[in-house]
Design an enzyme around this catalytic site. Structure first.
Site, short mmCIF file in Angstrom:
data_model
loop_
_atom_site.label_atom_id
_atom_site.label_comp_id
_atom_site.label_asym_id
_atom_site.label_seq_id
_atom_site.Cartn_x
_atom_site.Cartn_y
_atom_site.Cartn_z
N TYR A 53 12.39 14.59 -25.14
CA TYR A 53 11.61 14.48 -26.37
C TYR A 53 10.97 15.83 -26.73
O TYR A 53 10.55 16.58 -25.85
CB TYR A 53 10.49 13.45 -26.21
CG TYR A 53 10.94 12.00 -26.15
CD1 TYR A 53 12.25 11.64 -26.39
CD2 TYR A 53 10.03 10.99 -25.83
CE1 TYR A 53 12.65 10.32 -26.33
CE2 TYR A 53 10.42 9.66 -25.78
CZ TYR A 53 11.73 9.32 -26.02
OH TYR A 53 12.11 8.01 -25.95
N LEU A 218 10.07 -1.93 -34.95
CA LEU A 218 10.09 -2.09 -36.41
C LEU A 218 11.44 -1.69 -37.00
O LEU A 218 11.56 -1.54 -38.21
CB LEU A 218 8.98 -1.27 -37.06
CG LEU A 218 7.54 -1.55 -36.61
CD1 LEU A 218 6.55 -0.78 -37.47
CD2 LEU A 218 7.24 -3.03 -36.64
#
Length: 330
Positions: A53, A218
């Site tokens: 990341y 989501l």
């Protein structure tokens, strides 16, 4: 905040997991630290990151941001259950080198030490395999993990993006070798709009006692009220959400989802998280807030109780695939 055990382990973790993937690429270090402080103050003790990341040209940046936050003291490290991942190549684009990725014993050893340095800690609570390695046998992987556990560098091991048969294979080999616990968790893509994990991944995780940690709860923003935001002139959908909305049938389904929740006065994003908290085997979804406001919304989801009417309505709009093999055999 509510807490639960991570799978069959004795480790207690919050039912909301703070994802850090946006720390660095989209959220600067100061704001990232403020979000982590707010999460900890709210009782979130489970933080998830990965060695890659930080963006294509800044791999490792996110771990460094988390490490700098730990270095501020205040028992931050002691209070956090820290999870990171190994698999991807940490070299800059076009500069990859053999044995600098995947799950060989050599790369696992190298990657752990590098993550510990960036995170400014001497141990990782949950070390996760970010993807399956089709060429490295689990006997080699577990041998490397045994050494790291004995050295005190890692405590538990988890998988991410594993199919059900690999979860079974990994744990059967771990049990045959020396009776160790094997995988403690599986981090998988799972949300209302993407329920294929229910066919085999989640049943395998439940049978072997793994906690399920859904990522992208989501669906890339698709379940966060994206249609209503577009109409109101807000932030437009991008990535996976934009591709889905380009299909008229899929857009109609998202509209029906938002209409259902609007009828009951429930925020779509909070409903999507609350739904995951009702699912069997789920430890807690990973939320990746870019702002403090997004974290506050996610925290409200833990307190949200969905009525049976709402749950039935969500199942009607987003039906699950059904169990395996019935889902595909007849």
């Amino acid at each position: 905040m509510e807490y639960t055990q991570l799978g069959r382990t004795g480790l207690k973790v919050s039912r909301l997991v703070l994802g850090t993937m946006n720390f660095g690429p989209q959220t600067d270090e100061a704001d990232s630290h403020a979000i982590m402080d707010a999460a900890l103050d709210a009782g979130v003790n489970f933080f998830d990151t990965a060695n890659v990341y930080g963006g294509p040209e800044n791999k490792g940046r996110t771990e460094r941001i988390v490490g700098n936050w730990f270095a501020k003291g205040g028992d931050r490290r002691d209070k956090v259950v820290l999870a990171t991942k190994v698999y991807g190549n940490m070299a800059a684009a076009g500069d990859a080198w053999p044995n600098h990725d995947k799950l060989s014993a050599l790369n696992i050893r190298r990657a752990v030490d590098a993550s510990l340095k960036r995170l400014q800690t001497d141990y990782i609570d949950l070390y996760q395999f970010h993807h399956i390695d089709r060429r490295t046998p689990f006997e080699e992987i577990w041998q490397a993990i045994d050494v790291l556990v004995q050295q005190g560098k890692i405590l538990y091991v988890g998988s991410s993006n594993f199919p059900g048969y690999k979860i079974a294979q990994a744990n059967e080999i771990a049990a045959r070798r020396n009776g160790t616990i094997g995988l403690a968790s599986e981090q998988c893509l799972y949300n209302l709009a993407e329920r294929r994990a229910e066919m085999e991944v989640i049943p395998a995780a439940q049978d072997y006692g793994l906690g399920v940690i859904p990522w992208s709860p989501l669906q890339g923003g698709l379940l966060g009220g994206v249609v209503k935001k577009e109409v109101a002139g807000g932030r437009r959908a991008t990535g996976r959400a934009a591709e889905t909305l380009a299909d008229p049938g899929a857009r109609a389904k998202i509209q029906a989802y938002e209409d259902l929740l609007d009828k009951h006065g429930i925020d779509p994003g909070e409903a999507a998280l609350a739904w995951l908290l009702t699912r069997p085997g789920v430890t807690g979804p990973i939320v990746g807030p870019r702002t403090a406001e997004q974290l506050e919304s996610a925290l409200r989801a833990v307190e949200l109780e969905l009525s049976q009417e709402v749950l039935d309505g969500l199942d009607e709009i987003f039906p699950g695939p059904g169990p395996s093999p019935e889902a595909f055999a007849w």
